[in-house]
Design a protein around this motif. Sequence first.
Motif, mmCIF file in Angstrom:
data_model
loop_
_atom_site.group_PDB
_atom_site.id
_atom_site.type_symbol
_atom_site.label_atom_id
_atom_site.label_comp_id
_atom_site.label_asym_id
_atom_site.label_seq_id
_atom_site.Cartn_x
_atom_site.Cartn_y
_atom_site.Cartn_z
ATOM 1 N N LEU A 132 -5.121 11.218 -5.892
ATOM 2 C CA LEU A 132 -3.802 11.572 -6.489
ATOM 3 C C LEU A 132 -2.951 10.443 -6.856
ATOM 4 N N VAL A 133 -2.931 9.705 -5.690
ATOM 5 C CA VAL A 133 -2.005 8.201 -5.897
ATOM 6 C C VAL A 133 -2.398 7.437 -7.276
ATOM 7 N N ALA A 134 -3.970 7.340 -7.475
ATOM 8 C CA ALA A 134 -4.508 6.638 -8.350
ATOM 9 C C ALA A 134 -3.964 7.300 -9.901
ATOM 10 N N TRP A 135 -4.206 8.744 -9.608
ATOM 11 C CA TRP A 135 -3.770 9.508 -10.826
ATOM 12 C C TRP A 135 -2.189 9.208 -11.276
ATOM 13 N N ALA A 136 -1.298 9.210 -10.344
ATOM 14 C CA ALA A 136 -0.146 9.159 -10.494
ATOM 15 C C ALA A 136 0.374 7.661 -11.027
ATOM 16 N N LYS A 137 -0.446 6.757 -10.394
ATOM 17 C CA LYS A 137 -0.298 5.302 -11.056
ATOM 18 C C LYS A 137 -0.679 5.193 -12.520
ATOM 19 N N PRO A 146 2.122 -2.704 -7.226
ATOM 20 C CA PRO A 146 1.783 -2.700 -5.911
ATOM 21 C C PRO A 146 2.895 -2.266 -4.890
ATOM 22 N N ILE A 147 2.812 -1.504 -4.199
ATOM 23 C CA ILE A 147 3.824 -1.062 -3.210
ATOM 24 C C ILE A 147 3.655 -1.667 -1.847
ATOM 25 N N GLN A 148 4.397 -2.490 -1.598
ATOM 26 C CA GLN A 148 3.760 -3.319 -0.395
ATOM 27 C C GLN A 148 5.206 -3.290 0.511
ATOM 28 N N PHE A 149 5.106 -3.518 1.865
ATOM 29 C CA PHE A 149 6.211 -3.755 2.895
ATOM 30 C C PHE A 149 5.646 -4.310 4.056
ATOM 31 N N LYS A 150 6.398 -4.958 4.879
ATOM 32 C CA LYS A 150 6.095 -5.705 5.930
ATOM 33 C C LYS A 150 5.342 -4.842 6.939
ATOM 34 N N GLY A 151 4.172 -5.623 7.553
ATOM 35 C CA GLY A 151 3.594 -4.753 8.698
ATOM 36 C C GLY A 151 2.681 -3.669 8.274
ATOM 37 N N GLN A 152 2.292 -3.667 6.635
ATOM 38 C CA GLN A 152 1.498 -2.810 6.196
ATOM 39 C C GLN A 152 0.328 -2.491 6.725
ATOM 40 N N GLN A 153 -0.420 -3.714 7.000
ATOM 41 C CA GLN A 153 -1.881 -3.637 7.605
ATOM 42 C C GLN A 153 -1.561 -3.175 8.894
ATOM 43 N N ILE A 154 -0.800 -3.403 9.660
ATOM 44 C CA ILE A 154 -0.508 -2.919 11.332
ATOM 45 C C ILE A 154 -0.325 -1.531 10.954
ATOM 46 N N VAL A 155 0.147 -0.909 10.074
ATOM 47 C CA VAL A 155 0.366 0.498 10.161
ATOM 48 C C VAL A 155 -0.850 1.225 9.647
ATOM 49 N N ASN A 156 -1.759 0.689 8.974
ATOM 50 C CA ASN A 156 -2.930 1.077 8.269
ATOM 51 C C ASN A 156 -3.791 1.075 9.558
ATOM 52 N N ILE A 157 -3.896 -0.067 10.248
ATOM 53 C CA ILE A 157 -4.873 -0.090 11.408
ATOM 54 C C ILE A 157 -4.574 0.974 12.295
ATOM 55 N N ALA A 158 -3.018 1.182 12.686
ATOM 56 C CA ALA A 158 -2.601 2.253 13.519
ATOM 57 C C ALA A 158 -3.225 3.503 13.259
ATOM 58 N N GLY A 201 -2.545 -2.544 -7.471
ATOM 59 C CA GLY A 201 -1.849 -2.559 -8.601
ATOM 60 C C GLY A 201 -2.598 -1.784 -9.849
ATOM 61 N N GLY A 202 -1.889 -1.214 -10.596
ATOM 62 C CA GLY A 202 -2.310 -0.619 -11.912
ATOM 63 C C GLY A 202 -3.709 -1.238 -12.520
ATOM 64 N N ALA A 203 -3.370 -2.472 -12.617
ATOM 65 C CA ALA A 203 -4.676 -3.229 -13.218
ATOM 66 C C ALA A 203 -5.869 -3.163 -12.492
ATOM 67 N N ASP A 204 -5.949 -2.937 -11.103
ATOM 68 C CA ASP A 204 -6.897 -3.013 -10.394
ATOM 69 C C ASP A 204 -7.500 -1.498 -10.220
ATOM 70 N N MET A 205 -6.911 -0.660 -10.961
ATOM 71 C CA MET A 205 -7.570 0.949 -10.904
ATOM 72 C C MET A 205 -8.894 1.091 -11.197
ATOM 73 N N PRO A 206 -9.573 0.133 -11.921
ATOM 74 C CA PRO A 206 -10.919 0.478 -12.266
ATOM 75 C C PRO A 206 -11.780 0.329 -10.978
ATOM 76 N N VAL A 207 -11.338 -0.743 -10.159
ATOM 77 C CA VAL A 207 -12.198 -0.698 -8.910
ATOM 78 C C VAL A 207 -11.856 0.425 -8.014
ATOM 79 N N VAL A 208 -10.417 0.888 -7.919
ATOM 80 C CA VAL A 208 -10.203 1.894 -7.149
ATOM 81 C C VAL A 208 -10.997 3.178 -7.533
ATOM 82 N N ILE A 209 -11.156 3.332 -8.874
ATOM 83 C CA ILE A 209 -11.713 4.627 -9.106
ATOM 84 C C ILE A 209 -12.904 4.829 -8.964
ATOM 85 N N ALA A 210 -13.848 3.460 -9.306
ATOM 86 C CA ALA A 210 -15.187 3.528 -8.587
ATOM 87 C C ALA A 210 -15.427 3.686 -7.185
ATOM 88 N N LEU A 211 -14.389 3.139 -6.408
ATOM 89 C CA LEU A 211 -14.598 3.203 -5.056
ATOM 90 C C LEU A 211 -14.281 4.810 -4.461
#
Lengths: 455, 143
Positions: A132-137, A146-158, A201-211
Amino acid sequence: MQSFAYIIASILFIIGLKQLGSAATARRGNMISAVGMLLAVIATLAGSGFSWTWIIAGMLIGGAIGAIAAKKVEMTGMPEMVALFNGSGGIASLFVGWASQQNPGPGGLTTASEIPLFLAVLIGGVTFTGSLVAWAKLSEKIDGKPIQFKGQQIVNIAVLAAILICGVLFVMNSGGTWNPWLLLIVLLSFVFGIMVVIPIGGADMPVVIALLNSYSGLAACAAGFIISNTVLIVSGSLVGASGIILTGIMCKAMNRSLGNVLFSGFGSASSSGGTAVEGEAKPISADDTYYILEAASSVVFVPGYGMAVAQAQHAVKELAAQLEENGTEVSFAIHPVAGRMPGHMNVLLAEADVPYEQLVEPEDVNPNMPATDVAVVIGANDVVNPAARTDEASPLYGMPVINVDQAKTCIVLKRSLRPGYAGVENPLFFCENTRMLLGDAKASVQALVSQFKED
Amino acid sequence: MNNSDLLISMQEKIDAMQDALVGMEARIAGLMEEAAATEQVAETASSGNMGLTLFVFALAIFLGVELITKVPSQLHTPLMSGSNAISGITIVGALVALQNVPADSPMVIILGTLAVITASVNVVGGYLVTDRMLGMFKSKKEG
């Protein structure tokens, strides 16, 4: 009998996938795989004790939605459509997992079915919200940056750790109409799906969709383990594997690792670097472009996402036809990651009736580039950026590009002089032999076509 | 050895490797049939077929990798949407979820029906859109 039908269905899927790999047999391959699907469904329904009303209602509703969407979608909107279908398959596996927890069959739930149940819900949920996020982008409902914020990786791991803990607790205690751990897993997998796609980012969407395509297969595969169903396991893992391979191909075309695509937020302001480009872009009028094209004996078109946005594919095809009539040799150089989906440009040009023999890959067209009279870049940017070859400081450095700057003349159709989707400056625009034809790509091409027609 | 010789010899090697791969695929397909047939026996015998399902899974992953590595880039989109349609096979799981539904459990009905709807969207939409796309791929010879 049912197992036998499942074996046949699996074989049909395998043959179908194989035939999808060649242009001449691809359409038949798709049909063969559809027949396999029909066979698998019929074989399943040969059993007894089904809630027919709900099954028929569900199939009619879902089938109608799918059929209408497939018929209505514009070819330019194909990446969005594929993303939505992906998400739909993902959420289906989530529902299958959840429903199996409620209706585990005669044997009840065992650890051997609880673990795949957990995985089906997790992967299904991630695929759903991620798609859905890929579709919206892709459809620019939200910013493609790309939407990034501080500590993003930590949140993801949590979040991931919380999911795994819930998974363990679920396996220990899997009963109940409203199993709290399962509900938490559903919720957290939705959150995780959003979290992993927003920084891309939007330009990387080919990778995301395939994944995500790969994930939807793995989710189906996990669902197959819940009910020990071979046809689900086989076809789910086929899709999972093919999606991973396609992801690898896309990454290679961008000269980046999968980890880099997933975590680096390529194209955000901080990462766009490279040597500043000095010089002045030289604009050209449609009239002058016409004279250059008219005198050319070989022309290479390089389409990009801008052609899709401007819906210019039909006009481009018409221009190519006019050039051919004029005795010019025409080809289309297609970069693997041009557009927003693997093979996006090929689909658009096929829609405009460009025969696929005219579509060539970069490694075939680059050696002939110095002998090419005119390269016409239509809405492509990063895939023709010469900095990828020359400027080690550029974030694109090392990515295989189409060397349009080596053509005798390069005409770039562009809306404005802004940098491309990845936010990287393009020295191509300031090259000695580059001319900029600014304006809407479709209008510009149509102007050229009418010039040829007047002639 | 000059460049073109090198290229030709590399091409020959690649061709030989591809031939080997085709042979391997045929063997894997044979093995898969056997595995599935064995599993049929196991299924009728008793449960406890986890090992076999894992075996089938490993072979299928391997086969999927072998099948896709050679696809030309122009077919990536149809390949993706076509394989996406195959992932709608989860519809079989959805149907099984609506089998022998215990009385008085609306939850199963709701979840199962939602699963059937979403999987059907995936299957029907995926196959139709792939077919529509591939219908547009024309060779010069076909006009």
